[in-house]
Scaffold this motif. Structure first.
Motif, PDB file in Angstrom:
ATOM      1  N   ALA A 125       0.648  -1.196  -0.145  1.00 45.59           N
ATOM      2  CA  ALA A 125       0.141   0.100   0.071  1.00 45.59           C
ATOM      3  C   ALA A 125       0.837   1.351   0.031  1.00 45.59           C
ATOM      4  O   ALA A 125       1.879   1.385   0.458  1.00 45.59           O
ATOM      5  CB  ALA A 125      -0.782  -0.062   1.428  1.00 45.59           C
ATOM      6  N   VAL A 126       0.196   2.447  -0.590  1.00 45.39           N
ATOM      7  CA  VAL A 126       0.908   3.647  -0.421  1.00 45.39           C
ATOM      8  C   VAL A 126       0.060   4.528   0.168  1.00 45.39           C
ATOM      9  O   VAL A 126      -1.228   4.597   0.036  1.00 45.39           O
ATOM     10  CB  VAL A 126       1.007   4.179  -1.788  1.00 45.39           C
ATOM     11  N   LEU A 127       0.480   5.356   1.330  1.00 42.80           N
ATOM     12  CA  LEU A 127      -0.177   6.120   2.226  1.00 42.80           C
ATOM     13  C   LEU A 127      -0.547   7.567   1.245  1.00 42.80           C
ATOM     14  O   LEU A 127       0.733   8.131   0.932  1.00 42.80           O
ATOM     15  CB  LEU A 127       0.199   6.361   3.609  1.00 42.80           C
ATOM     16  N   ALA A 128      -1.793   8.028   1.004  1.00 41.92           N
ATOM     17  CA  ALA A 128      -2.030   9.338   0.583  1.00 41.92           C
ATOM     18  C   ALA A 128      -2.333  10.077   1.654  1.00 41.92           C
ATOM     19  O   ALA A 128      -3.358   9.962   2.207  1.00 41.92           O
ATOM     20  CB  ALA A 128      -2.873   9.118  -0.567  1.00 41.92           C
ATOM     21  N   THR A 129      -1.524  11.247   2.113  1.00 45.15           N
ATOM     22  CA  THR A 129      -1.793  11.775   3.490  1.00 45.15           C
ATOM     23  C   THR A 129      -2.456  13.070   3.124  1.00 45.15           C
ATOM     24  O   THR A 129      -1.724  13.905   2.445  1.00 45.15           O
ATOM     25  CB  THR A 129      -0.507  11.924   4.003  1.00 45.15           C
ATOM     26  N   HIS A 130      -3.656  13.426   3.706  1.00 42.91           N
ATOM     27  CA  HIS A 130      -4.174  14.744   3.497  1.00 42.91           C
ATOM     28  C   HIS A 130      -3.713  15.561   4.491  1.00 42.91           C
ATOM     29  O   HIS A 130      -4.445  15.595   5.617  1.00 42.91           O
ATOM     30  CB  HIS A 130      -5.752  14.546   3.402  1.00 42.91           C
ATOM     31  N   LEU A 131      -2.527  16.004   4.464  1.00 44.49           N
ATOM     32  CA  LEU A 131      -1.765  16.706   5.664  1.00 44.49           C
ATOM     33  C   LEU A 131      -2.575  17.958   6.089  1.00 44.49           C
ATOM     34  O   LEU A 131      -2.470  18.966   5.165  1.00 44.49           O
ATOM     35  CB  LEU A 131      -0.470  17.157   5.109  1.00 44.49           C
ATOM     36  N   GLY A 132      -2.894  18.084   7.077  1.00 46.55           N
ATOM     37  CA  GLY A 132      -3.349  19.328   7.871  1.00 46.55           C
ATOM     38  C   GLY A 132      -4.689  19.804   7.071  1.00 46.55           C
ATOM     39  O   GLY A 132      -5.041  20.912   6.906  1.00 46.55           O
ATOM     40  N   GLY A 133      -5.471  18.881   6.447  1.00 49.22           N
ATOM     41  CA  GLY A 133      -6.663  19.275   5.966  1.00 49.22           C
ATOM     42  C   GLY A 133      -6.470  19.542   4.380  1.00 49.22           C
ATOM     43  O   GLY A 133      -7.391  19.935   3.739  1.00 49.22           O
ATOM     44  N   ARG A 134      -5.093  19.745   3.990  1.00 50.21           N
ATOM     45  CA  ARG A 134      -5.032  19.826   2.515  1.00 50.21           C
ATOM     46  C   ARG A 134      -5.195  18.587   1.807  1.00 50.21           C
ATOM     47  O   ARG A 134      -4.670  17.611   2.364  1.00 50.21           O
ATOM     48  CB  ARG A 134      -3.615  20.240   2.256  1.00 50.21           C
ATOM     49  N   VAL A 135      -5.916  18.679   0.719  1.00 52.39           N
ATOM     50  CA  VAL A 135      -6.187  17.292  -0.044  1.00 52.39           C
ATOM     51  C   VAL A 135      -5.000  16.907  -1.055  1.00 52.39           C
ATOM     52  O   VAL A 135      -4.772  17.495  -1.725  1.00 52.39           O
ATOM     53  CB  VAL A 135      -7.534  17.481  -0.832  1.00 52.39           C
ATOM     54  N   ALA A 136      -4.515  15.742  -0.869  1.00 53.55           N
ATOM     55  CA  ALA A 136      -3.492  15.094  -1.577  1.00 53.55           C
ATOM     56  C   ALA A 136      -4.038  14.574  -2.806  1.00 53.55           C
ATOM     57  O   ALA A 136      -5.359  14.298  -2.887  1.00 53.55           O
ATOM     58  CB  ALA A 136      -2.934  13.977  -0.649  1.00 53.55           C
ATOM     59  N   ASP A 137      -3.167  14.652  -3.890  1.00 52.98           N
ATOM     60  CA  ASP A 137      -3.472  14.333  -5.215  1.00 52.98           C
ATOM     61  C   ASP A 137      -3.683  12.809  -5.312  1.00 52.98           C
ATOM     62  O   ASP A 137      -2.613  11.977  -5.633  1.00 52.98           O
ATOM     63  CB  ASP A 137      -2.479  14.903  -6.329  1.00 52.98           C
TER      64      ASP A 137
END
Ligand SMILES: *Cc1c(COP(=O)(O)O)cnc(C)c1O
Length: 415
Positions: A125-137
């Motif tokens: 798996a790859v983690l897609a992190t929505h850091l601080g509420g910013r949405v990751a691509d």
């Protein structure tokens, strides 16, 4: 150094939803999980867990048992260090190996070229992190991970309520989780929500969680007491005792990781079933959440416009089509020296200015034992975030006058 006012007050560094007395006694209209499902139009009712980290651990266990030959999980090099512990604690056919990927320059997204070089047939798996509420691509990550057959797990710990066009975060990847920890918005003191858009996978997660999460009287009582403490003290007059003083003490001891609560040991990661009482409290509080997030969104918009008038800094913002959530604003300064100058003035001022994660993942002492030697290198763009970023709380308690103090101080720091 700036002090906030004559009497001691402390603004929290993030925009947690405050609890009210009636949350502890009222009967909610809906269960917490049903309410979140309806609100975000999730195809499946999310599964409640004892923490976001536990949700991630369960997700990886289910994925690994489906594909036992895959044993690597790719994590951004700038994220919450407890993620590493969640991966290390997963019971899988083979122990999971953590691989780190740098961020793209000046971005919350991973560098896709580097991701492509780390991704392989071993990637679970790859983690897609929505850091601080910013949405990751997430689609960019899927484009790299997909051809290798790797799954995408959305770490939406700080992103509950964020949407891309009309769709909630968490539905672009294979599995996702939200955190209900203190300070992440809606809170059960510690808690998490886990879901998959695929019905069959979601059912597997549900069965696995039911088996793996057992009632635990000690943790149930402890977390209930902690939630009550949160309800009583999560306000400017209470926070000096539970946040401000420990912060100042940690900074005096030059322990920044402790100051922002980034350190962990095994006891901070219990695995047990969430109790009904805390879910009811959160279900009652949930009724205020959508309006609370809307208000926070408008506040963030106007403050981002204000900050953008200062040349030399950049505030992490939504990309077109995205409506993220703003527990705090992430401000990126041109240099570490300038960032540090601002924090020297503001970090202990009680004005809700802080750091997100103080180090890149491999720089945390507590993380070292869980990382393969190969990953203990430097990640320059992640480092840029750790070195040049500070956060400004988006709590309503940081009112316009208090924000003005922060603004003036930032402006002076760049002059
Ligand atoms: C807080 C956080 C987690 C962990 O969630 P907990 O509920 O605290 O276990 C994971 N990832 C990110 C990005 C976080 O901010």
């Amino acid at each position: 150094m700036l002090r906030m006012s004559v009497f001691r007050r402390e603004i929290p560094p993030t925009n947690g939803l405050p609890l009210q007395a009636r949350d502890f006694v009222g009967r909610p209209h809906q269960s917490l999980t049903q309410a979140v499902q309806q609100w975000l139009h999730l195809p499946n009712e999310p599964i409640i867990t004892c923490s976001g980290s536990a949700a991630l651990m369960l997700a990886l266990e289910v994925l690994a048992h489906r594909e036992p030959e895959r044993d690597e999980v790719i994590v951004p090099a700038y994220t919450c260090p407890i993620v590493v512990l969640a991966i290390a604690r997963a019971h899988c056919p083979r122990p999971l190996k953590i691989r780190l990927c740098d961020l793209a320059p000046e971005s919350v997204n991973m560098d896709t070229a580097e991701l492509a070089s780390v991704c392989s047939a071993r990637t679970l798996a790859v983690l897609a992190t929505h850091l601080g509420g910013r949405v990751a691509d997430v689609s960019a990550i899927k484009a790299v991970a997909g051809p290798h057959g790797a799954r995408v797990v959305e770490d939406a710990a700080q992103g509950m309520g964020a949407r891309v066009v009309a769709q909630s975060v968490g539905l672009a990847g294979d599995v996702a989780f939200f955190s209900l920890a203190v300070g992440k918005g809606l809170s059960t003191y510690e808690g998490g929500l886990l879901f998959a858009k695929d019905d069959a996978l979601h059912e597997r997660l549900r069965e696995h969680a039911a088996r793996r999460l057992n009632p635990n009287l000690f943790w149930t009582m402890r977390r209930r007491a902690e939630l009550l403490g949160y309800a009583l003290l999560y306000r400017p007059a209470g926070l000096p005792y539970v946040y401000g003083r420990p912060l100042r003490r940690a900074l005096q001891a030059h322990d920044e990781a402790m100051a922002v609560g980034d350190t962990f040991d095994r006891s901070c990661f219990p695995v047990h079933r969430m109790d009904d009482f805390r879910q009811r409290v959160a279900a009652n509080a949930f009724e205020r959440l959508p309006a609370f997030l809307d208000e926070a969104y408008s506040r963030a918009r106007s403050r981002i416009s204000m900050l953008s008038t200062i040349s030399g800094l950049r505030v992490a913002d939504d990309t077109p089509g995205v409506r993220g959530v703003f527990p705090f604003l992430m401000v990126l300064m041109p240099s570490k020296a300038r960032r540090d100058r601002i924090l020297d003035r503001l970090w202990t001022s009680g004005l809700g200015v802080s750091k997100l994660f103080v180090h890149t993942v491999p720089e945390y002492a507590c993380v070292g034992p869980f990382l393969p030697q190969s990953e203990l290198r430097s990640y320059p763009n992640a480092r840029g975030f750790a070195d040049r970023m500070f956060t400004i709380s988006n709590s309503a308690w940081l009112d316009d006058d208090a924000f003005r103090l922060v603004f003036d101080s930032v402006q002076a720091g760049l002059a």
